[in-house]
Write a protein that holds these residues in place. Structure first.
Motif, PDB file in Angstrom:
ATOM      1  N   CYS A 189       0.899  -1.205  -0.062  1.00 50.40           N
ATOM      2  CA  CYS A 189       0.048  -0.001  -0.032  1.00 50.40           C
ATOM      3  C   CYS A 189       0.925   1.198  -0.071  1.00 50.40           C
ATOM      4  O   CYS A 189       0.591   2.247  -0.776  1.00 50.40           O
ATOM      5  N   PHE A 190       1.973   1.134   0.781  1.00 50.11           N
ATOM      6  CA  PHE A 190       2.793   2.295   0.887  1.00 50.11           C
ATOM      7  C   PHE A 190       3.832   2.637  -0.522  1.00 50.11           C
ATOM      8  O   PHE A 190       3.438   3.824  -1.163  1.00 50.11           O
ATOM      9  N   ILE A 191       3.968   1.565  -1.117  1.00 47.83           N
ATOM     10  CA  ILE A 191       4.543   1.609  -2.364  1.00 47.83           C
ATOM     11  C   ILE A 191       3.670   2.213  -3.400  1.00 47.83           C
ATOM     12  O   ILE A 191       4.153   3.126  -4.427  1.00 47.83           O
ATOM     13  N   ASP A 192       2.382   1.586  -3.272  1.00 52.19           N
ATOM     14  CA  ASP A 192       1.343   2.256  -4.294  1.00 52.19           C
ATOM     15  C   ASP A 192       1.080   3.667  -4.173  1.00 52.19           C
ATOM     16  O   ASP A 192       0.924   4.259  -5.089  1.00 52.19           O
ATOM     17  N   GLU A 193       1.018   4.181  -2.956  1.00 50.13           N
ATOM     18  CA  GLU A 193       0.766   5.432  -2.691  1.00 50.13           C
ATOM     19  C   GLU A 193       1.684   6.350  -3.146  1.00 50.13           C
ATOM     20  O   GLU A 193       1.785   7.530  -3.641  1.00 50.13           O
ATOM     21  N   ILE A 194       3.118   5.981  -2.964  1.00 46.90           N
ATOM     22  CA  ILE A 194       4.346   6.759  -3.309  1.00 46.90           C
ATOM     23  C   ILE A 194       4.178   7.005  -4.826  1.00 46.90           C
ATOM     24  O   ILE A 194       4.524   8.115  -5.332  1.00 46.90           O
ATOM     25  N   SER A 195       4.201   5.733  -5.446  1.00 41.14           N
ATOM     26  CA  SER A 195       4.330   5.747  -7.042  1.00 41.14           C
ATOM     27  C   SER A 195       3.121   6.667  -7.665  1.00 41.14           C
ATOM     28  O   SER A 195       3.498   7.172  -8.901  1.00 41.14           O
ATOM     29  N   LYS A 196       1.926   6.514  -7.145  1.00 46.24           N
ATOM     30  CA  LYS A 196       0.626   7.287  -7.414  1.00 46.24           C
ATOM     31  C   LYS A 196       0.894   8.856  -7.123  1.00 46.24           C
ATOM     32  O   LYS A 196       0.043   9.664  -7.551  1.00 46.24           O
ATOM     33  N   GLY A 197       1.755   9.243  -6.118  1.00 44.02           N
ATOM     34  CA  GLY A 197       1.974  10.570  -5.889  1.00 44.02           C
ATOM     35  C   GLY A 197       0.877  10.894  -4.655  1.00 44.02           C
ATOM     36  O   GLY A 197       0.794  12.110  -4.433  1.00 44.02           O
ATOM     37  N   THR A 198       0.135  10.031  -3.973  1.00 45.10           N
ATOM     38  CA  THR A 198      -0.798  10.141  -3.039  1.00 45.10           C
ATOM     39  C   THR A 198      -0.521  10.135  -1.563  1.00 45.10           C
ATOM     40  O   THR A 198      -1.313  10.298  -0.742  1.00 45.10           O
ATOM     41  N   LYS A 199       0.851   9.713  -1.627  1.00 48.06           N
ATOM     42  CA  LYS A 199       1.043   9.544  -0.064  1.00 48.06           C
ATOM     43  C   LYS A 199       1.426  10.917   0.740  1.00 48.06           C
ATOM     44  O   LYS A 199       2.130  11.610   0.017  1.00 48.06           O
ATOM     45  N   LYS A 200       0.826  11.157   1.714  1.00 47.51           N
ATOM     46  CA  LYS A 200       1.011  12.148   2.614  1.00 47.51           C
ATOM     47  C   LYS A 200       1.532  11.845   3.753  1.00 47.51           C
ATOM     48  O   LYS A 200       1.279  10.982   4.480  1.00 47.51           O
ATOM     49  N   PHE A 201       2.707  12.420   4.069  1.00 50.08           N
ATOM     50  CA  PHE A 201       3.255  12.195   5.588  1.00 50.08           C
ATOM     51  C   PHE A 201       3.135  13.407   6.510  1.00 50.08           C
ATOM     52  O   PHE A 201       2.751  14.164   6.263  1.00 50.08           O
ATOM     53  N   THR A 202       2.685  12.521   7.649  1.00 52.75           N
ATOM     54  CA  THR A 202       2.277  13.588   8.843  1.00 52.75           C
ATOM     55  C   THR A 202       3.343  13.655   9.897  1.00 52.75           C
ATOM     56  O   THR A 202       4.512  12.779   9.715  1.00 52.75           O
ATOM     57  N   VAL A 203       3.329  14.748  10.737  1.00 52.72           N
ATOM     58  CA  VAL A 203       4.491  14.823  12.090  1.00 52.72           C
ATOM     59  C   VAL A 203       4.566  13.558  12.657  1.00 52.72           C
ATOM     60  O   VAL A 203       5.569  13.004  13.028  1.00 52.72           O
ATOM     61  N   THR A 252      15.134   8.914   3.757  1.00 52.13           N
ATOM     62  CA  THR A 252      14.698   7.710   3.350  1.00 52.13           C
ATOM     63  C   THR A 252      13.414   7.406   3.801  1.00 52.13           C
ATOM     64  O   THR A 252      12.519   6.361   3.213  1.00 52.13           O
ATOM     65  N   ALA A 253      12.899   7.993   4.831  1.00 56.56           N
ATOM     66  CA  ALA A 253      11.523   7.773   5.433  1.00 56.56           C
ATOM     67  C   ALA A 253      10.366   8.195   4.545  1.00 56.56           C
ATOM     68  O   ALA A 253       9.362   7.967   4.988  1.00 56.56           O
ATOM     69  N   ALA A 254      10.700   9.590   4.029  1.00 57.65           N
ATOM     70  CA  ALA A 254       9.628  10.435   3.623  1.00 57.65           C
ATOM     71  C   ALA A 254       9.875  11.104   2.124  1.00 57.65           C
ATOM     72  O   ALA A 254      10.098  12.112   1.816  1.00 57.65           O
ATOM     73  N   PRO A 255       9.946   9.817   1.263  1.00 61.38           N
ATOM     74  CA  PRO A 255      10.258  10.177  -0.347  1.00 61.38           C
ATOM     75  C   PRO A 255       9.321  11.098  -0.733  1.00 61.38           C
ATOM     76  O   PRO A 255       8.040  11.235  -0.365  1.00 61.38           O
ATOM     77  N   GLY A 256       9.531  12.140  -1.464  1.00 62.46           N
ATOM     78  CA  GLY A 256       8.889  13.177  -1.952  1.00 62.46           C
ATOM     79  C   GLY A 256       8.512  14.394  -1.208  1.00 62.46           C
ATOM     80  O   GLY A 256       8.407  15.634  -1.804  1.00 62.46           O
ATOM     81  N   VAL A 257       9.334  14.426   0.066  1.00 56.87           N
ATOM     82  CA  VAL A 257       9.276  15.399   0.920  1.00 56.87           C
ATOM     83  C   VAL A 257      10.825  15.914   1.047  1.00 56.87           C
ATOM     84  O   VAL A 257      11.776  15.403   1.084  1.00 56.87           O
ATOM     85  N   ASN A 258      10.768  17.599   0.847  1.00 53.89           N
ATOM     86  CA  ASN A 258      12.209  18.342   0.892  1.00 53.89           C
ATOM     87  C   ASN A 258      12.748  18.178   2.345  1.00 53.89           C
ATOM     88  O   ASN A 258      12.076  18.550   3.237  1.00 53.89           O
ATOM     89  N   VAL A 259      13.765  17.466   2.350  1.00 55.82           N
ATOM     90  CA  VAL A 259      14.416  17.390   3.626  1.00 55.82           C
ATOM     91  C   VAL A 259      15.806  17.846   3.499  1.00 55.82           C
ATOM     92  O   VAL A 259      16.581  17.946   2.815  1.00 55.82           O
ATOM     93  N   GLU A 260      16.283  19.006   4.446  1.00 50.94           N
ATOM     94  CA  GLU A 260      17.646  19.747   4.289  1.00 50.94           C
ATOM     95  C   GLU A 260      17.986  20.105   5.885  1.00 50.94           C
ATOM     96  O   GLU A 260      17.472  19.749   6.755  1.00 50.94           O
ATOM     97  N   THR A 261      19.449  20.113   5.850  1.00 56.72           N
ATOM     98  CA  THR A 261      20.000  20.248   7.037  1.00 56.72           C
ATOM     99  C   THR A 261      20.180  21.865   7.145  1.00 56.72           C
ATOM    100  O   THR A 261      20.766  22.835   6.257  1.00 56.72           O
ATOM    101  N   ALA A 262      20.153  22.307   8.288  1.00 55.08           N
ATOM    102  CA  ALA A 262      19.910  23.818   8.612  1.00 55.08           C
ATOM    103  C   ALA A 262      21.149  24.350   8.376  1.00 55.08           C
ATOM    104  O   ALA A 262      22.237  24.236   9.009  1.00 55.08           O
ATOM    105  N   ALA A 263      21.514  25.263   7.399  1.00 55.36           N
ATOM    106  CA  ALA A 263      22.517  26.093   7.356  1.00 55.36           C
ATOM    107  C   ALA A 263      22.870  26.955   8.512  1.00 55.36           C
ATOM    108  O   ALA A 263      24.089  27.383   8.468  1.00 55.36           O
ATOM    109  N   THR A 264      22.013  27.427   9.029  1.00 51.88           N
ATOM    110  CA  THR A 264      22.024  28.350  10.262  1.00 51.88           C
ATOM    111  C   THR A 264      22.516  27.587  11.447  1.00 51.88           C
ATOM    112  O   THR A 264      22.611  28.174  12.578  1.00 51.88           O
ATOM    113  N   CYS A 265      22.771  26.347  11.303  1.00 49.40           N
ATOM    114  CA  CYS A 265      22.933  25.376  12.519  1.00 49.40           C
ATOM    115  C   CYS A 265      24.654  25.423  12.813  1.00 49.40           C
ATOM    116  O   CYS A 265      25.476  24.810  12.016  1.00 49.40           O
TER     117      CYS A 265
END
Length: 487
Positions: free
Chosen positions: A214-228, A467-480
């Motif tokens: 189900c996870f793979i199906d949602e990822i491939s269709k672009g319907t997977k939404k990740f929550t906090v 690796t956990a949230a494909p399609g979500v932009n994940v960055e390391t803070a430059a201000t850290c």
């Protein structure tokens, strides 16, 4: 030289910086192609079998590239000299063979660009790579005839982690690419057939497999939404929040579990500058190591970062002592770094606290095997290893062999270091009385700074969450950055 689509995709991931080694070269088609196109300066065509080596030599001779391509008989990389090699390609092999070749060649950790094209067990290879400190920078699928393959661009970054089964199956694909989308859909269909077969046999429960499908199906269709909550659960998987110390305040500190995540920023600390960066990058979740709420808030003010977060609609998950203690967590990262900088025995003890029977602990103990290592030399090398930060130290009276590690502020654990018969201790935020105690006990003490012994947490968390949230932009803070300045 004409290469098939599979090898052309491999060629597209070669860095072009120097010498390329093609492991299991067969006819040397790829090295010849790379040289003819001017993609690399030279190449090594390696194979273990005489037949492919003869074919490779003939191909190289026909192309007139004997002065540019060395044909070498080698079992994997065992007979390959690493000098000058910037890229290693392993195409057309099984995942287990690829992992064995990488494991036997530690020099690949020195910035070598890897291009891997496994023929079998791709999920196994993805898991193995991350468990051993490698990262998939890019992964693309390519069709060749009626087969479709994956090609991975990989490098060593030193952060070891256990990735989820979902990532092992889905990989690091950009699913806007037609070939990658096709690969994932084909893989999902294969898993569905497996699930149906298991159900027909009635021998096993398919609930977990069906959830993955189900996870793979949602990822491939672009319907997977990740929550906090999804992100919280992934962090909890590798660094359980239940392991936090009594005085700690790790967890979901700002926001709600059911909020949809639009972008993630990782940091050591959550400051006003970090929040501003998150706003600019449209990230509505910050994942940090240090808690943004550490003591009870008795007054709400916009000068407090937690209030700033809430006002901006940004959630915060903080994973402090659980990440310090976790397998592959911060203390293990430091032990790995020391293992690459110094000669060590390879063994480590997972505790320096009063609970030796616990599954998690406050630090690590490692054995240094270098002869004649002085406190001054070790301090210089630690400073370089941690990124150039200042290192204060007090020389002890013993040879440096058994070394304790505790990230952050670990001065209070000196008594446990002593009880564990350690010769030296690496930590941060050391107070004056702790320096005096270390000197009186003959223990060499290194203060490498709180920031420098924990700043890697931000990059580690970013790697995990990509690796956990494909399609979500994940960055390391430059201000850290370290707010402390030294003159």
């Amino acid at each position: 030289m004409i290469c098939d689509n599979r090898l052309l995709k491999c060629a597209s991931m070669v860095s072009g910086k120097g010498i390329v080694c093609d492991v299991g070269t067969d006819h040397a088609y790829l090295p010849v192609y790379l040289l003819e196109k001017g993609i690399c300066a030279g190449a090594v065509a390696g194979d273990i079998a005489d037949g492919p080596l003869e074919a490779a030599a003939a191909t190289v001779k026909k192309a007139g590239l004997e002065d540019k391509i060395d044909v070498v008989k080698s079992d994997g990389l065992k007979n390959i000299k690493p000098e000058g090699i910037t890229d290693v390609v392993m195409a057309g092999m099984g995942a287990e063979t690829i992992s064995e070749i990488i494991a036997a060649a530690p020099w690949l950790e020195n910035g070598v660009n890897l291009v891997l094209q496994p023929m079998t067990k791709e999920p196994y290879l993805r898991k193995w790579l991350y468990e051993n400190g490698y990262i998939i920078v890019k992964e693309e699928a390519v069709s060749d005839g009626d087969r479709i393959y994956t090609v991975m661009n990989v490098r060593f970054d030193g952060f070891r982690m256990t990735v989820s089964d979902n990532f092992a199956e889905t990989g690091m694909f950009d699913l806007s690419d037609e070939e990658s989308f096709k690969y994932i859909r084909k893989h999902a269909a294969k898993l569905k057939n497996v699930s149906e077969g298991i159900r027909r046999s009635g021998k096993e429960d398919t609930a977990d497999l069906d959830k993955m499908i189900c996870f793979i199906d949602e990822i491939s269709k672009g319907t997977k939404k990740f929550t906090v909550g999804d992100i919280y659960d992934e962090i909890d998987r590798i660094a359980p929040f239940r392991t936090q110390d009594d005085w700690d305040n790790s967890g979901l500190l700002v926001g709600d579990r059911d909020t949809e995540v639009t972008g993630i920023l990782t940091a050591l600390d959550i400051t006003h500058e970090t929040i501003g960066e998150a706003i600019a990058k449209k990230a509505n979740l910050i994942v940090s190591h240090h808690p943004v709420i550490f003591r009870p808030l008795k007054h709400l003010s916009m000068s407090d970062p937690a209030v700033h977060l809430a006002a901006a609609g940004i959630s915060a998950i903080c994973v402090h002592t659980p990440l310090d203690k976790a397998v592959h967590g911060i203390n293990d990262m430091i032990a790995d770094m020391i293992g690459r900088e110094f000669s060590v025995s390879g063994t480590r003890t997972p505790m320096i606290s009063e609970s030796p029977d616990s599954a998690d602990g406050d630090g690590r103990i490692i054995e240094i095997t270098e002869e004649g290592l002085s406190a001054e030399d070790m301090a210089r090398r630690l400073g370089k290893m941690f990124g150039g930060g200042p290192v204060r130290f007090a020389p002890g009276m013993r040879k440096i062999r058994r070394v304790a590690i505790c990230s952050g502020s670990g001065g209070s654990l000196l008594s446990f270091v002593s009880k564990n018969n350690c010769d030296a201790y690496i930590t941060g935020d050391v107070k004056h009385d702790v320096w005096l105690s270390a000197v009186s006990e003959g223990i060499t003490l290194f203060d490498c700074g709180h920031f420098y012994t924990e700043r890697m947490s931000a990059e580690y968390l970013a790697k995990l969450l990509k690796t956990a949230a494909p399609g979500v932009n994940v960055e390391t803070a430059a201000t850290c950055t370290d707010v402390v300045r030294c003159i």
